[in-house]
Design an enzyme around this catalytic site. Structure first.
Site, PDB file in Angstrom:
ATOM      1  N   TRP A 236       0.780  -1.134   0.069  1.00 42.72           N
ATOM      2  CA  TRP A 236       0.211   0.023   0.034  1.00 42.72           C
ATOM      3  C   TRP A 236       0.693   1.206  -0.007  1.00 42.72           C
ATOM      4  CZ3 TRP A 236      -4.304  -0.993  -1.985  1.00 42.72           C
ATOM      5  CH2 TRP A 236      -5.058  -2.380  -1.733  1.00 42.72           C
TER       6      TRP A 236
ATOM      7  N   ASP B 289      -1.227   6.413   6.339  1.00 42.41           N
ATOM      8  CA  ASP B 289      -2.424   5.497   5.758  1.00 42.41           C
ATOM      9  C   ASP B 289      -2.584   4.782   6.972  1.00 42.41           C
ATOM     10  OD1 ASP B 289      -3.945   3.773   4.829  1.00 42.41           O
ATOM     11  OD2 ASP B 289      -2.894   3.340   3.157  1.00 42.41           O
TER      12      ASP B 289
ATOM     13  N   LYS C 176     -12.174  -1.754   7.128  1.00 43.35           N
ATOM     14  CA  LYS C 176     -11.476  -2.587   7.922  1.00 43.35           C
ATOM     15  C   LYS C 176     -11.863  -2.490   9.387  1.00 43.35           C
ATOM     16  CE  LYS C 176      -8.416  -2.574   4.012  1.00 43.35           C
ATOM     17  NZ  LYS C 176      -8.445  -3.619   3.681  1.00 43.35           N
TER      18      LYS C 176
HETATM   19  C1  LIG Z   1      -3.315   0.037   4.095  1.00 49.90           C
HETATM   20  C2  LIG Z   1      -4.293   0.112   2.950  1.00 49.90           C
HETATM   21  N1  LIG Z   1      -4.153   0.902   2.234  1.00 49.90           N
HETATM   22  C3  LIG Z   1      -5.145   1.289   1.166  1.00 49.90           C
HETATM   23  C4  LIG Z   1      -5.958   0.498   0.924  1.00 49.90           C
HETATM   24  C5  LIG Z   1      -6.924   0.754  -0.224  1.00 49.90           C
HETATM   25  O1  LIG Z   1      -8.146   1.086  -0.082  1.00 49.90           O
HETATM   26  P1  LIG Z   1      -9.413   1.404  -1.084  1.00 49.90           P
HETATM   27  O2  LIG Z   1      -9.648  -0.056  -1.325  1.00 49.90           O
HETATM   28  O3  LIG Z   1     -10.654   1.890   0.145  1.00 49.90           O
HETATM   29  O4  LIG Z   1      -8.863   2.522  -1.944  1.00 49.90           O
HETATM   30  C6  LIG Z   1      -5.974  -0.504   1.615  1.00 49.90           C
HETATM   31  C7  LIG Z   1      -7.165  -1.773   1.112  1.00 49.90           C
HETATM   32  O5  LIG Z   1      -7.043  -2.790   1.311  1.00 49.90           O
HETATM   33  C8  LIG Z   1      -5.363  -0.778   2.665  1.00 49.90           C
HETATM   34  O6  LIG Z   1      -5.111  -2.059   3.399  1.00 49.90           O
END
Ligand SMILES: Cc1ncc(COP(=O)(O)O)c(C=O)c1O
Length: 369
Positions: free
Chosen positions: A109, A179, A203
């Protein structure tokens, strides 16, 4: 979709969208047909109605209260998931193409976040754990930070690799951007250390559709009206998170999850203790399995939210997932890029669910070790 017609709940270890607290689901069920005093469900009323404005204000105030947010911070709700933040952060904070964003990459991520920086300015990868398979967070001394960076981004919990920072990295003067999609509201934080905290809700604080932001006021002005309105944090703040129709049902569920953390769990300290207890059960078992279970993350970087490990072979991994499923434990397969097993034990996963998994793991190693 499964053809099964059972309505019995399982222990759901999915990485996201993920388990919700049962009291929240029960309240949603109770209020689904008719929000008390409103005469309609929350899905059917105008987002400008006093009833929904009350729902949104309540969710915002609960986040602010849980984190004891100082006066110079704002809580916002936006759409586009955490992924839209990959673009909004550099778009707002890199005032011109000569400015640099520092990115600390401890997993998939963080890597994805860094990939959108170059649309707006310069990227400096301050640390990248990819060469060792994303098994740990960096030491402070390993960070290669830029003097005068516009901001520094990191991912507090890498959901796929199960790697979590114990403490935020020190990045000097640059606003720290985090994040927190997979560990939001899982522990108390010193908010003043951050310029921006963001988290998709699906989550740890609700369902897909809404992303929560906690942003320091002074950063709202960085965009200097250079951006299309929807991409501009300042516009979202001016519009009180109602620049357009917000995801009303998702905001409502986030408010209920916050209420559950406050009133049932007892706040973020209690939430953190429970999360430590749950993760401790699994890591202890992994460490005592004589190598039958091997954890992905190094012990100092182990996630309290996503416990990632593997068995001695891919065949045993598959057998583990299948047998756990038969015993009412689902969502345990690791991400396709890492393999093995991933037990996501977010805030809402009850201690009983983790105990059931630990019992199963003990039994499985006895039968297959
Ligand atoms: C740490 C992290 N950042 C970003 C995301 C992406 O999130 P979204 O699908 O809401 O864009 C996720 C999704 O699994 C994640 O676990």
């Amino acid at each position: 979709m499964s053809s099964s017609t059972t309505t019995e709940r399982v222990f759901n270890f999915s990485a996201g969208p993920a388990v919700l607290p049962e009291p929240v689901l029960e309240q949603v069920r109770e209020e689904l047909f008719c929000l008390p005093g409103v005469g309609s469900s929350v899905m059917e009323i105008s987002h400008r109605s006093p009833a929904f404005v009350g729902v949104l204000d309540d969710a915002r105030e609960r986040i602010a209260s849980l984190h004891q947010i100082p006066d110079d911070y704002e809580v916002l709700f936006v759409q586009g998931g955490a992924t839209l933040q990959n673009a909004m952060i550099p778009a707002n904070f890199l005032v011109d193409r000569e400015q640099t964003a520092d990115c600390i990459i401890t997993g998939t991520w963080g890597k994805k976040n860094s990939q959108d920086v170059s649309y707006y300015g310069k990227l400096n990868v301050a640390w990248d754990g990819s060469e060792t398979g994303f098994t740990r967070t960096p030491e402070q001394s390993e960070l290669n930070l830029t003097e005068g960076a516009a901001y520094c981004h990191y991912t507090s919990n890498e959901t796929i690799h199960g790697v979590q920072f114990r403490d935020p990295p020190g990045v000097g003067e640059a606003p720290l951007v985090v994040d927190q999609s997979s560990d939001f509201l899982s522990e108390p934080l010193d908010i003043q250390r951050f310029g921006l905290i963001y988290a998709c809700a699906q989550k740890n604080c609700g369902i897909a559709g809404v992303t929560a932001l906690i942003i320091r006021h002074e950063l709202l002005e960085r965009s200097e009206s250079r951006l299309p309105r929807y991409l501009d944090y300042a516009q979202h703040a001016k519009g009180a998170s109602m620049l357009n129709t917000p995801p009303t049902f998702a905001v409502y569920v986030t408010g209920l999850v916050c209420k559950w953390i406050q009133e049932t769990v007892g706040g973020l300290e209690a939430m953190h203790r429970l999360n430590q207890e749950k993760a401790g059960l699994l890591y202890e078992l992994i460490d005592q399995s004589d190598g039958f279970y091997s954890g992905h993350a190094q012990p100092s970087s182990r996630s309290l939210m996503n416990v990632v490990f593997r068995l001695p072979s891919a065949e045993l991994d598959a057998k583990f997932v299948a047998e756990a499923g038969e015993q009412g434990m689902t969502g345990l397969n690791g991400h396709r890029s890492v393999g093995g097993i991933r037990a996501s034990i977010y805030n809402a996963m009850p201690l009983g669910g983790v105990q059931a998994l630990a019992d199963f793991m003990r039994d499985f190693v006895q039968r297959n070790g």
